[in-house]
Design a protein around this motif. Sequence first.
Motif, PDB file in Angstrom:
ATOM      1  N   LYS A 267       0.845  -1.191   0.000  1.00 58.72           N
ATOM      2  CA  LYS A 267       0.000   0.000   0.000  1.00 58.72           C
ATOM      3  C   LYS A 267       0.884   1.247   0.000  1.00 58.72           C
ATOM      4  O   LYS A 267       1.820   1.349   0.794  1.00 58.72           O
ATOM      5  N   THR A 268       0.561   2.183  -0.891  1.00 61.01           N
ATOM      6  CA  THR A 268       1.352   3.415  -0.958  1.00 61.01           C
ATOM      7  C   THR A 268       1.236   4.187   0.351  1.00 61.01           C
ATOM      8  O   THR A 268       0.131   4.449   0.842  1.00 61.01           O
ATOM      9  N   GLU A 277       7.104   5.464  -1.388  1.00 62.26           N
ATOM     10  CA  GLU A 277       7.325   4.514  -0.304  1.00 62.26           C
ATOM     11  C   GLU A 277       6.030   3.761  -0.059  1.00 62.26           C
ATOM     12  O   GLU A 277       4.959   4.372   0.056  1.00 62.26           O
ATOM     13  N   SER A 278       6.121   2.428   0.015  1.00 64.68           N
ATOM     14  CA  SER A 278       4.948   1.583   0.207  1.00 64.68           C
ATOM     15  C   SER A 278       5.122   0.711   1.445  1.00 64.68           C
ATOM     16  O   SER A 278       6.236   0.256   1.742  1.00 64.68           O
ATOM     17  N   ARG A 293       8.955  -0.381   1.555  1.00 65.07           N
ATOM     18  CA  ARG A 293       9.859  -0.341   0.393  1.00 65.07           C
ATOM     19  C   ARG A 293       9.889   1.092  -0.102  1.00 65.07           C
ATOM     20  O   ARG A 293       8.854   1.660  -0.476  1.00 65.07           O
ATOM     21  N   LEU A 294      11.072   1.701  -0.090  1.00 62.14           N
ATOM     22  CA  LEU A 294      11.232   3.077  -0.527  1.00 62.14           C
ATOM     23  C   LEU A 294      12.040   3.080  -1.821  1.00 62.14           C
ATOM     24  O   LEU A 294      13.164   2.565  -1.862  1.00 62.14           O
ATOM     25  N   ALA A 295      11.458   3.630  -2.893  1.00 55.32           N
ATOM     26  CA  ALA A 295      12.141   3.763  -4.182  1.00 55.32           C
ATOM     27  C   ALA A 295      12.269   5.249  -4.487  1.00 55.32           C
ATOM     28  O   ALA A 295      11.261   5.950  -4.625  1.00 55.32           O
ATOM     29  N   LEU A 354      15.253   0.857  -1.068  1.00 51.85           N
ATOM     30  CA  LEU A 354      15.568   0.404   0.277  1.00 51.85           C
ATOM     31  C   LEU A 354      14.407  -0.387   0.851  1.00 51.85           C
ATOM     32  O   LEU A 354      13.243  -0.041   0.618  1.00 51.85           O
ATOM     33  N   LEU A 355      14.713  -1.420   1.631  1.00 49.44           N
ATOM     34  CA  LEU A 355      13.738  -2.003   2.548  1.00 49.44           C
ATOM     35  C   LEU A 355      14.055  -1.463   3.928  1.00 49.44           C
ATOM     36  O   LEU A 355      15.201  -1.559   4.398  1.00 49.44           O
TER      37      LEU A 355
END
Length: 368
Positions: A267-268, A277-278, A293-295, A354-355
């Motif tokens: 989920k965003t 980031e989700s 999870r950050l992209a 990143l996780l």
Amino acid sequence: MALFEKNWYTVPWKLVPNKIVRYPGGREIDRFRGIYPGADDGRPEAWVGSDTRTVNAAEKGDPNDGCAEVILPDGSKRYLFEAVEANPEAALGAAHIARNGAHVGVLVKLLDAEKQLGLQTHPTRPYAKEWFNSDYGKEESWYVIGKREDSPETPYVYMGFKEGVTREMFEEAYDRGDIRAMEDCCHKIPVEVGDAFFIQAGLPHAIGCGCFVAEVQEPSDITVGAHKLSHGTPEEQAFHKERLLGCYIYNGADFEENLRRYRIEPKTLRAGDWGEESVVIGKSQTPYFSFTRLAAKAPVELQRTGTPQIVLVLSGSGALRCGETAMDIQKADELFIPYGAGAITLEPKEETVLLLCNPAGADYGETE
């Protein structure tokens, strides 16, 4: 505190990569870290930011087997648990210590299965306390980060009992020593990179051949398999059987309902020109841990959670800036962010993923 300066707890720390002896595998961890061709050396797990010991550490002759080392700001290496013990409040925060004691409270792994792992489950916290004298159960989660292209079978997982499976059916197969029949009681699910799964305590599961996953879980090494003891008295076998069969939770479902329960759609949490980031695993799944999870393709400040965090760099490169300090990062880097660290900005050179893994009690902005 003689070996540990107070200001060290105000910046992120890099962790020393490790590999843990367990079962066949390990090549994909090497390749993820840029080591080619890599080796299936029987060290298929990396325990990231861990202060948890393997259940057989004493047998291996290393009482700290499973524990991660950290590179401190002066370049020295110590076990992470030593750095935590030297200043628990700066490393973890008082609220975290009140919830989890002076422990990190979450276990993060890289896990590379050359061959299928055995069918298994893990206990709930009450069951773990009753049968294993452990304060932690072992709920866990998987995020698929790679697949072996030369795997003899399309990578898959076993997860969840099929509809109508009862303890009696499972027990009959157990008594016959028929592992294949026990697996056939469960759903077999093909996996793709980016799939996320939540493994509830009591859920039957097995990681299939060719899967390379990041695993975030409770800090416990309790596994309950699906087979008899290789040797033991009748009394020991009876105790083992009762503990094993009682650990599984028999609440099967059809294939689609099983996926709805356990394959999780991220989920965003936030998004912008910098990226997204989700929440991958969060409060909707478990109170015991979470990860996002950050992209990012442009600078973005990390959301602090009120807890320590363990960070795994899945791809890309750049720097983490914390005050006057800038730490270069690249794919496969592992980091520990102490509670006492200040504001941290990710400055990517390219899209960087990143996780960000959290123990219980983290506040990262998710709503129910």
